[in-house]
Design a protein around this motif. Structure first.
Motif, PDB file in Angstrom:
ATOM      1  N   GLU A 365      13.885 -31.348 -42.660  1.00  0.00           N
ATOM      2  CA  GLU A 365      13.625 -30.360 -41.606  1.00  0.00           C
ATOM      3  C   GLU A 365      14.491 -29.120 -41.792  1.00  0.00           C
ATOM      4  OE1 GLU A 365      12.363 -33.233 -37.863  1.00  0.00           O
ATOM      5  OE2 GLU A 365      14.487 -33.016 -38.411  1.00  0.00           O
ATOM      6  N   TYR A 366      15.738 -29.341 -42.188  1.00  0.00           N
ATOM      7  CA  TYR A 366      16.646 -28.222 -42.427  1.00  0.00           C
ATOM      8  C   TYR A 366      16.113 -27.319 -43.537  1.00  0.00           C
ATOM      9  CZ  TYR A 366      20.712 -25.766 -44.323  1.00  0.00           C
ATOM     10  OH  TYR A 366      21.560 -24.811 -44.816  1.00  0.00           O
ATOM     11  N   LEU A 367      15.649 -27.917 -44.639  1.00  0.00           N
ATOM     12  CA  LEU A 367      15.141 -27.130 -45.763  1.00  0.00           C
ATOM     13  C   LEU A 367      13.862 -26.386 -45.379  1.00  0.00           C
ATOM     14  CD1 LEU A 367      15.755 -29.656 -48.681  1.00  0.00           C
ATOM     15  CD2 LEU A 367      16.994 -27.534 -48.232  1.00  0.00           C
ATOM     16  N   LYS A 368      13.005 -27.041 -44.625  1.00  0.00           N
ATOM     17  CA  LYS A 368      11.773 -26.389 -44.195  1.00  0.00           C
ATOM     18  C   LYS A 368      12.075 -25.151 -43.354  1.00  0.00           C
ATOM     19  CE  LYS A 368       7.533 -27.112 -41.532  1.00  0.00           C
ATOM     20  NZ  LYS A 368       6.747 -28.035 -40.682  1.00  0.00           N
ATOM     21  N   LEU A 369      13.044 -25.283 -42.475  1.00  0.00           N
ATOM     22  CA  LEU A 369      13.391 -24.172 -41.586  1.00  0.00           C
ATOM     23  C   LEU A 369      14.069 -23.031 -42.336  1.00  0.00           C
ATOM     24  CD1 LEU A 369      13.611 -22.940 -38.780  1.00  0.00           C
ATOM     25  CD2 LEU A 369      15.622 -24.364 -38.387  1.00  0.00           C
ATOM     26  N   THR A 370      15.047 -23.347 -43.160  1.00  0.00           N
ATOM     27  CA  THR A 370      15.826 -22.293 -43.830  1.00  0.00           C
ATOM     28  C   THR A 370      15.047 -21.635 -44.960  1.00  0.00           C
ATOM     29  OG1 THR A 370      16.873 -23.997 -45.221  1.00  0.00           O
ATOM     30  CG2 THR A 370      18.059 -23.283 -43.245  1.00  0.00           C
ATOM     31  N   GLN A 371      14.179 -22.381 -45.642  1.00  0.00           N
ATOM     32  CA  GLN A 371      13.391 -21.772 -46.719  1.00  0.00           C
ATOM     33  C   GLN A 371      12.429 -20.724 -46.187  1.00  0.00           C
ATOM     34  OE1 GLN A 371      11.654 -25.135 -48.762  1.00  0.00           O
ATOM     35  NE2 GLN A 371      13.546 -25.578 -49.889  1.00  0.00           N
ATOM     36  N   SER A 372      11.994 -20.903 -44.965  1.00  0.00           N
ATOM     37  CA  SER A 372      11.091 -19.915 -44.368  1.00  0.00           C
ATOM     38  C   SER A 372      11.817 -18.599 -44.057  1.00  0.00           C
ATOM     39  CB  SER A 372      10.472 -20.473 -43.089  1.00  0.00           C
ATOM     40  OG  SER A 372      11.467 -20.629 -42.077  1.00  0.00           O
ATOM     41  N   LEU A 373      13.151 -18.625 -44.120  1.00  0.00           N
ATOM     42  CA  LEU A 373      13.954 -17.436 -43.792  1.00  0.00           C
ATOM     43  C   LEU A 373      14.455 -16.702 -45.022  1.00  0.00           C
ATOM     44  CD1 LEU A 373      16.185 -19.052 -41.036  1.00  0.00           C
ATOM     45  CD2 LEU A 373      14.230 -17.549 -40.657  1.00  0.00           C
ATOM     46  N   GLU A 374      14.139 -17.198 -46.198  1.00  0.00           N
ATOM     47  CA  GLU A 374      14.708 -16.628 -47.422  1.00  0.00           C
ATOM     48  C   GLU A 374      14.415 -15.133 -47.490  1.00  0.00           C
ATOM     49  OE1 GLU A 374      13.487 -18.753 -50.852  1.00  0.00           O
ATOM     50  OE2 GLU A 374      14.744 -20.484 -50.433  1.00  0.00           O
ATOM     51  N   ASP A 375      15.507 -14.400 -47.515  1.00  0.00           N
ATOM     52  CA  ASP A 375      15.406 -12.937 -47.545  1.00  0.00           C
ATOM     53  C   ASP A 375      16.804 -12.413 -47.817  1.00  0.00           C
ATOM     54  OD1 ASP A 375      15.163 -10.276 -47.173  1.00  0.00           O
ATOM     55  OD2 ASP A 375      14.376 -10.371 -45.130  1.00  0.00           O
ATOM     56  N   GLU A 376      17.057 -11.929 -49.008  1.00  0.00           N
ATOM     57  CA  GLU A 376      18.412 -11.509 -49.390  1.00  0.00           C
ATOM     58  C   GLU A 376      18.931 -10.399 -48.485  1.00  0.00           C
ATOM     59  OE1 GLU A 376      18.818 -10.513 -53.449  1.00  0.00           O
ATOM     60  OE2 GLU A 376      18.345 -12.509 -54.186  1.00  0.00           O
ATOM     61  N   GLU A 377      18.039  -9.639 -47.907  1.00  0.00           N
ATOM     62  CA  GLU A 377      18.461  -8.497 -47.116  1.00  0.00           C
ATOM     63  C   GLU A 377      19.253  -8.869 -45.867  1.00  0.00           C
ATOM     64  OE1 GLU A 377      14.997  -6.251 -46.278  1.00  0.00           O
ATOM     65  OE2 GLU A 377      14.969  -5.269 -48.223  1.00  0.00           O
ATOM     66  N   TYR A 378      19.086 -10.101 -45.383  1.00  0.00           N
ATOM     67  CA  TYR A 378      19.740 -10.418 -44.105  1.00  0.00           C
ATOM     68  C   TYR A 378      21.109 -11.055 -44.279  1.00  0.00           C
ATOM     69  CZ  TYR A 378      18.807 -15.484 -44.103  1.00  0.00           C
ATOM     70  OH  TYR A 378      18.800 -16.820 -44.380  1.00  0.00           O
ATOM     71  N   ILE A 379      21.603 -11.186 -45.521  1.00  0.00           N
ATOM     72  CA  ILE A 379      22.943 -11.740 -45.743  1.00  0.00           C
ATOM     73  C   ILE A 379      23.986 -10.813 -45.125  1.00  0.00           C
ATOM     74  CG2 ILE A 379      24.657 -12.344 -47.491  1.00  0.00           C
ATOM     75  CD1 ILE A 379      22.317 -13.174 -49.290  1.00  0.00           C
ATOM     76  N   ILE A 380      24.893 -11.381 -44.354  1.00  0.00           N
ATOM     77  CA  ILE A 380      25.867 -10.583 -43.593  1.00  0.00           C
ATOM     78  C   ILE A 380      27.251 -10.736 -44.190  1.00  0.00           C
ATOM     79  CG2 ILE A 380      26.928 -10.295 -41.319  1.00  0.00           C
ATOM     80  CD1 ILE A 380      24.310 -11.515 -40.182  1.00  0.00           C
TER      81      ILE A 380
END
Length: 605
Positions: A365-380
């Protein structure tokens, strides 16, 4: 006529040869020693750093480390070291001394460096770079209340099988008896351990078990400096060392080693070196090339929640994740504001990792959720968010003018470490106070009054949220003033502690409420008592801070009576070294009252 037989001639020539070799060796040795003394190598900052000389004395003062322990001086240790190296002794024990002296003394007669175990150490660590690591403080824990500082040996990238290694000096706190702990850590000393262990294991303990954030400071060192420091780690591995909380701790050990780098190494901390002092000293001496911050999960959740600054939004995100409605997080779900959108995505990623660590969601479930967010631009980037280098120095001296019921006094307060609730604590995640060994004196033309000694005084105000459910707490061991039913002063040894909640109304506005129980004791009586502590904290424009508190105190002096204490303190931060305070305090019950007005100048160093 006198004759020499052939056998006698052989003995005679062998004797001459032996005498020649002996005197040649002695002569060469004396030349090497003389050369070292002429160059005054004993006065070198490198030699002093390798011997851990602080204020003219060795911090590691025993025969397992010093060759000239029985008659120690910088010169004697230098002479004994050179003589040993020329006779093939202690070479493998002191590789940093060996290679530094070999470099400084051309024409030396040192025996060959052939050390199997040391070579294995270098092969296993495969060093390329050194980092200075700071693990954030936890003021409520005796073992971590000042934070911790240590080294990380970064291995060469091409050899990924070799782990990075943490190099650390520490002690084990085996008692929660505060008076005994103070005695052992400041007077008798505690067993010190200098160890090398896997870096990942070390930081995982801080991040996940203790919820402490990590700052990694890459050090700007020459190849020779790196080599000397890494070789010196080997010299410390089997040494008997005594750990003193205020004298020889993780911070003094690391600071001594860093002084290898510079003849004019800046160190203004002669009374007490703390972990934060070390990273500040490294910054002053231009030893830090870049910084990386690794937040604990709980710390990162609070930071993101604070910066999104919309509790309804974060509650909505958590509710969707808890109900496992992962498909809700399409692009249309996120804020149109680009910055807030990045924070929302990071919040989802961090909160899901928090649930995974708590076993509240599965890894799938964790991988499913976080993979949908993959976007280098949002790294803080968090490097400059609440950086410990930016905090105020943690030793302060205060001078005050105090008026108590229209009687004037001068006051002197000395706080060896670390900070008060009136300080600028914005570089900490929580409002907190940690006073260790604070002495407060009042005097007039007639006499001097010992007003207060804070042996250990901790106050930790962590904002409550419905994710981490943090409890605020405080604890005090001190010699202080209590008051009887007539508001007359009593000198007592005080032990008290309590807990409660803190709310952050705004980034600069806090309110808190704590309930405490305590014990007062002196030669006349021992009694329990209780008090509530309600407070308001606000940072204002022009570098000001207001602290307003109200305490309702019951049964001091075993009187079965109460009194109230209201205090208002207005602080003005002139700069990083000076704070100016104006305060008003009122103690009162149904029949009596006392008023205290003070002006105070605080100097941080």
């Amino acid at each position: 006529m006198f004759k020499i037989s052939f056998v006698s001639e052989k003995k005679f020539f062998f004797s001459l040869l032996f005498i020649f070799i002996f005197f040649s060796s002695s002569f060469a040795s004396s030349l090497t020693v003389n050369n070292a003394l002429e160059k005054k190598l004993y006065d070198s900052h490198v030699w002093k750093a390798l011997l851990h000389i602080r204020n003219g004395k060795p911090s590691i003062n025993n025969s397992t480390f010093l060759l000239s322990h029985k008659n120690f001086s910088l010169k004697n240790e230098l002479i004994k070291t050179i003589n040993d190296f020329e006779n093939g002794l202690n070479i493998c024990k002191y590789p940093a001394r060996y290679f530094w002296l070999k470099e400084q003394l051309s024409g030396n007669r040192f025996k060959k460096f052939d050390c199997k175990d040391f070579k294995i150490y270098i092969e296993k660590t495969n060093p390329e770079d050194l980092e200075l690591i700071f693990a954030s403080e936890n003021v409520s824990s005796p073992s971590s209340m000042m934070g911790h500082v240590f080294f990380n040996i970064k291995s060469k990238k091409e050899d990924e099988k070799i782990r990075q290694n943490a190099v650390s000096f520490f002690t084990v706190i085996d008692t929660f008896n505060i008076p005994l702990l103070i005695t052992k850590s400041t007077i008798t000393g505690m067993k010190g351990y200098f160890i090398l262990n896997p870096y990942k294991k070390s930081i995982n303990k801080y991040l996940y078990e203790e919820q402490r954030s990590i700052w990694e400071y890459k050090l700007k060192l020459t190849e020779e400096q790196k080599k000397l420091i890494i070789y010196h780690f080997w010299e410390l591995k089997d040494i008997d060392m005594t750990y003193f909380f205020t004298g020889f701790n993780c911070a003094t050990m690391i600071d001594d080693i860093l002084s290898i780098t510079n003849e004019h190494y800046i160190n203004n901390n002669t009374l007490w070196v703390t972990p934060k002092d070390v990273i500040k000293n490294a910054e002053k001496n231009d030893l830090i090339s870049n910084t990386k911050m690794i937040p604990s999960i709980e710390w990162e959740i609070k930071m993101l929640d604070e910066n999104i600054n919309n509790s309804e939004r974060t509650n909505e995100i958590m509710d969707l994740i808890n109900k496992k409605k992962f498909d809700s997080f399409s692009e249309s779900f996120f804020s149109k504001n680009y910055k807030i959108k990045k924070l929302e995505k990071q919040f989802i990623s961090t909160y899901s990792r928090y649930l995974l660590n708590k076993s509240l969601i599965s890894r799938k479930e964790y991988l499913k959720l976080t993979q949908s967010l993959e976007d280098e631009e949002y790294i803080i980037s968090l490097e400059n968010y609440k950086n410990p280098i930016k905090t105020f120095n943690d030793t302060q001296l205060s001078l005050s003018n105090v008026n108590i019921d229209k009687k004037g006094y001068m006051g002197i307060t000395f706080l060896p470490a670390s900070n008060s609730i009136y300080d600028d604590n914005r570089e900490y995640f929580s409002e907190n106070s940690l006073k260790i060994g604070e002495i407060d004196l009042l005097f007039n033309k007639d006499k001097v009054h010992l007003n207060n000694i804070n042996i250990y005084d901790m106050k930790l105000l962590i904002p409550w949220n419905n994710i981490t459910n943090d409890i605020s707490k405080q604890f005090n061991v001190s010699y202080q003033k209590h008051y009887d039913e007539n508001l007359n002063k009593l000198n007592v040894l005080n032990l008290s502690g309590g807990m409660g909640l803190t709310t952050k109304l705004h980034n600069d506005i806090w309110i808190y409420g704590l309930t405490n129980v305590g014990l007062g004791l002196n030669f006349e009586k021992t009694y329990p008592y209780a008090f509530s502590d309600l407070g308001f904290i606000m940072y204002e424009i022009f570098n000001m801070k207001t602290v307003l508190s109200h305490k309702f105190i019951y049964n001091q002096d075993n009187a079965n009576e109460y009194y109230q204490n209201v205090m208002l303190n207005q602080a003005l931060f002139i700069d990083k070294q000076i704070r100016f305070d104006v305060s008003f305090e009122k103690l009162f019950n149904d029949e009596y009252e006392k008023k205290i007005i003070s002006l105070k100048l605080n100097y941080f160093f």
